[in-house]
Scaffold this motif. Structure first.
Motif, PDB file in Angstrom:
ATOM      1  N   GLN B  14       0.842  -1.190   0.000  1.00 59.93           N
ATOM      2  CA  GLN B  14       0.000   0.000   0.000  1.00 59.93           C
ATOM      3  C   GLN B  14       0.885   1.250   0.000  1.00 59.93           C
ATOM      4  O   GLN B  14       2.018   1.243   0.531  1.00 59.93           O
ATOM      5  N   LYS B  15       0.365   2.293  -0.594  1.00 62.13           N
ATOM      6  CA  LYS B  15       1.091   3.573  -0.634  1.00 62.13           C
ATOM      7  C   LYS B  15       1.508   3.972   0.777  1.00 62.13           C
ATOM      8  O   LYS B  15       0.712   3.900   1.720  1.00 62.13           O
ATOM      9  N   GLY B  16       2.762   4.371   0.890  1.00 61.92           N
ATOM     10  CA  GLY B  16       3.297   4.762   2.187  1.00 61.92           C
ATOM     11  C   GLY B  16       3.963   3.635   2.955  1.00 61.92           C
ATOM     12  O   GLY B  16       4.658   3.872   3.949  1.00 61.92           O
ATOM     13  N   TYR B  36      18.509  -3.065 -10.403  1.00 58.87           N
ATOM     14  CA  TYR B  36      17.976  -2.423 -11.591  1.00 58.87           C
ATOM     15  C   TYR B  36      16.458  -2.327 -11.469  1.00 58.87           C
ATOM     16  O   TYR B  36      15.802  -3.214 -10.903  1.00 58.87           O
ATOM     17  N   GLN B  37      15.921  -1.241 -12.017  1.00 61.55           N
ATOM     18  CA  GLN B  37      14.478  -0.975 -11.990  1.00 61.55           C
ATOM     19  C   GLN B  37      13.985  -0.932 -13.425  1.00 61.55           C
ATOM     20  O   GLN B  37      14.603  -0.278 -14.286  1.00 61.55           O
ATOM     21  N   GLN B  38      12.870  -1.611 -13.684  1.00 66.13           N
ATOM     22  CA  GLN B  38      12.334  -1.648 -15.042  1.00 66.13           C
ATOM     23  C   GLN B  38      10.861  -1.271 -15.028  1.00 66.13           C
ATOM     24  O   GLN B  38      10.048  -1.966 -14.403  1.00 66.13           O
ATOM     25  N   PHE B  39      10.524  -0.210 -15.769  1.00 67.19           N
ATOM     26  CA  PHE B  39       9.128   0.176 -15.952  1.00 67.19           C
ATOM     27  C   PHE B  39       8.582  -0.498 -17.201  1.00 67.19           C
ATOM     28  O   PHE B  39       9.344  -0.828 -18.134  1.00 67.19           O
ATOM     29  N   PRO B  40       7.250  -0.694 -17.251  1.00 63.77           N
ATOM     30  CA  PRO B  40       6.653  -1.345 -18.438  1.00 63.77           C
ATOM     31  C   PRO B  40       7.046  -0.630 -19.723  1.00 63.77           C
ATOM     32  O   PRO B  40       7.010   0.598 -19.812  1.00 63.77           O
ATOM     33  N   GLY B  41       7.463  -1.408 -20.701  1.00 69.25           N
ATOM     34  CA  GLY B  41       7.827  -0.853 -21.993  1.00 69.25           C
ATOM     35  C   GLY B  41       9.218  -0.265 -22.072  1.00 69.25           C
ATOM     36  O   GLY B  41       9.619   0.267 -23.115  1.00 69.25           O
ATOM     37  N   LYS B  42       9.957  -0.355 -20.990  1.00 66.54           N
ATOM     38  CA  LYS B  42      11.317   0.205 -20.949  1.00 66.54           C
ATOM     39  C   LYS B  42      12.321  -0.882 -20.597  1.00 66.54           C
ATOM     40  O   LYS B  42      11.973  -1.922 -20.049  1.00 66.54           O
ATOM     41  N   GLY B  83       4.267   5.392  -8.191  1.00 64.14           N
ATOM     42  CA  GLY B  83       5.286   5.546  -9.218  1.00 64.14           C
ATOM     43  C   GLY B  83       6.458   4.596  -9.060  1.00 64.14           C
ATOM     44  O   GLY B  83       7.288   4.480  -9.962  1.00 64.14           O
ATOM     45  N   ASP B  84       6.534   3.888  -7.918  1.00 64.00           N
ATOM     46  CA  ASP B  84       7.586   2.882  -7.717  1.00 64.00           C
ATOM     47  C   ASP B  84       7.186   1.540  -8.322  1.00 64.00           C
ATOM     48  O   ASP B  84       7.998   0.609  -8.347  1.00 64.00           O
ATOM     49  N   SER B  85       5.931   1.430  -8.758  1.00 58.08           N
ATOM     50  CA  SER B  85       5.467   0.183  -9.351  1.00 58.08           C
ATOM     51  C   SER B  85       6.305  -0.134 -10.573  1.00 58.08           C
ATOM     52  O   SER B  85       6.346   0.640 -11.540  1.00 58.08           O
ATOM     53  N   ALA B  86       7.004  -1.259 -10.524  1.00 56.40           N
ATOM     54  CA  ALA B  86       7.967  -1.628 -11.557  1.00 56.40           C
ATOM     55  C   ALA B  86       8.466  -3.034 -11.243  1.00 56.40           C
ATOM     56  O   ALA B  86       8.099  -3.628 -10.224  1.00 56.40           O
ATOM     57  N   THR B  87       9.312  -3.536 -12.122  1.00 56.27           N
ATOM     58  CA  THR B  87       9.999  -4.794 -11.846  1.00 56.27           C
ATOM     59  C   THR B  87      11.415  -4.475 -11.379  1.00 56.27           C
ATOM     60  O   THR B  87      12.095  -3.641 -11.992  1.00 56.27           O
ATOM     61  N   TYR B  88      11.828  -5.112 -10.313  1.00 60.20           N
ATOM     62  CA  TYR B  88      13.146  -4.874  -9.741  1.00 60.20           C
ATOM     63  C   TYR B  88      14.001  -6.133  -9.862  1.00 60.20           C
ATOM     64  O   TYR B  88      13.545  -7.231  -9.561  1.00 60.20           O
ATOM     65  N   PHE B  89      15.229  -5.928 -10.309  1.00 53.12           N
ATOM     66  CA  PHE B  89      16.179  -7.025 -10.450  1.00 53.12           C
ATOM     67  C   PHE B  89      17.398  -6.762  -9.570  1.00 53.12           C
ATOM     68  O   PHE B  89      17.995  -5.688  -9.656  1.00 53.12           O
ATOM     69  N   CYS B  90      17.762  -7.741  -8.755  1.00 50.75           N
ATOM     70  CA  CYS B  90      19.065  -7.667  -8.114  1.00 50.75           C
ATOM     71  C   CYS B  90      20.077  -8.351  -9.027  1.00 50.75           C
ATOM     72  O   CYS B  90      19.699  -9.119  -9.921  1.00 50.75           O
ATOM     73  N   ALA B  91      21.337  -8.050  -8.808  1.00 54.92           N
ATOM     74  CA  ALA B  91      22.375  -8.628  -9.655  1.00 54.92           C
ATOM     75  C   ALA B  91      23.684  -8.669  -8.873  1.00 54.92           C
ATOM     76  O   ALA B  91      23.809  -8.049  -7.804  1.00 54.92           O
ATOM     77  N   ALA B  92      24.633  -9.401  -9.409  1.00 55.99           N
ATOM     78  CA  ALA B  92      25.951  -9.474  -8.786  1.00 55.99           C
ATOM     79  C   ALA B  92      26.994  -9.706  -9.861  1.00 55.99           C
ATOM     80  O   ALA B  92      26.710 -10.317 -10.897  1.00 55.99           O
ATOM     81  N   SER B  93      28.195  -9.199  -9.601  1.00 52.16           N
ATOM     82  CA  SER B  93      29.321  -9.495 -10.489  1.00 52.16           C
ATOM     83  C   SER B  93      30.543  -9.820  -9.639  1.00 52.16           C
ATOM     84  O   SER B  93      30.640  -9.402  -8.480  1.00 52.16           O
TER      85      SER B  93
END
Lengths: 115, 114
Positions: B14-16, B36-42, B83-93
């Motif tokens: 929920q918001k907040g 990394y953050q990914q918005f729809p279509g981006k 506006g934070d609604s997105a897909t989030y990816f963690c990563a490592a190198s």
């Protein structure tokens, strides 16, 4: 601002066709990558390149090949498209061949449908 | 095998509220952990990153917490917004790896309800 441009946003091809996905970056980056994105599977690396005419296999190279004739351009080739290659394809680039913390810059993707 | 394991696959907040996404790894050679953050279509874009010599990094409402002994790291989004609604990816190198190639988690689809 870095720009990674993928030539097609949507592509529909038939089974058995040869498919070319094109990617161009405008920041003189040495490294370029092709990823495939599928729901629940995340980003899987297909191929990458660290220099012109150089290429390395990623985790899922089967059924794909790549070409890098110029530094700014990296092409993904599906020699004979199959329905299991229906997916979102993302191109990315990063600077500095030997730096391992330079961020990846992604294009907006090509959604390929193979029927 | 999956080099970086990410959970949950989806998250509704929920918001907040506070959004928390967790990642775990096994390879002790990993020494760079971006999100990394990914918005729809981006395409995905770098959001925030951490090295294992610090336990926390904060940028605005986004915080990475890192637990080297447990080989885990997490993303906290405080005061989550629609506006934070997105897909989030963690990563490592890993240090010394070819190109510093990133290994990605499978992603978390975050939905923040207004």
């Amino acid at each position: 601002d870095v720009k990674v441009t993928q030539s097609s946003r949507y592509l529909v091809k038939r089974t058995g066709e040869k498919v070319f996905l094109e990617c161009v970056q405008d920041m003189d980056h040495e490294n370029m990558f092709w990823y495939r994105q599928d729901p629940g599977l995340g980003l899987r690396l297909i191929y990458f390149s660290y220099d012109v005419k150089m290429k390395e296999k990623g985790d899922i190279p089967e059924g794909y090949s790549v070409s890098r004739e110029k530094k700014e351009r990296f092409s993904l080739i599906l020699e004979s498209a199959s329905t299991n290659q229906t997916s979102m394809y993302l191109c990315a680039s990063s600077p500095q061949r030997t730096s391992y913390n330079s961020p990846l810059h992604f294009g907006n993707g090509t959604r390929l449908t193979v029927t | 095998q999956q080099q970086v394991k990410q959970s949950p696959q989806s998250l509704i907040v929920q918001k907040g509220g506070i959004s928390i996404i967790n990642c775990a790894y096994e390879n002790t050679a990993f020494d760079y952990f971006p999100w990394y953050q990914q918005f729809p279509g981006k395409g995905p874009a770098l959001l925030i990153a951490i090295r294992p010599d610090v336990s926390e990094k904060k940028e605005g409402r986004f915080t990475i917490s890192f637990n080297k002994s447990a080989k885990q790291f997490s993303l906290h989004i405080m005061d989550s917004q629609p506006g934070d609604s997105a897909t989030y990816f963690c990563a490592a190198s890993a240090r010394g790896s070819t190109l510093g190639r990133l290994y990605f988690g499978r992603g978390t689809q975050l939905t923040v309800w207004p």
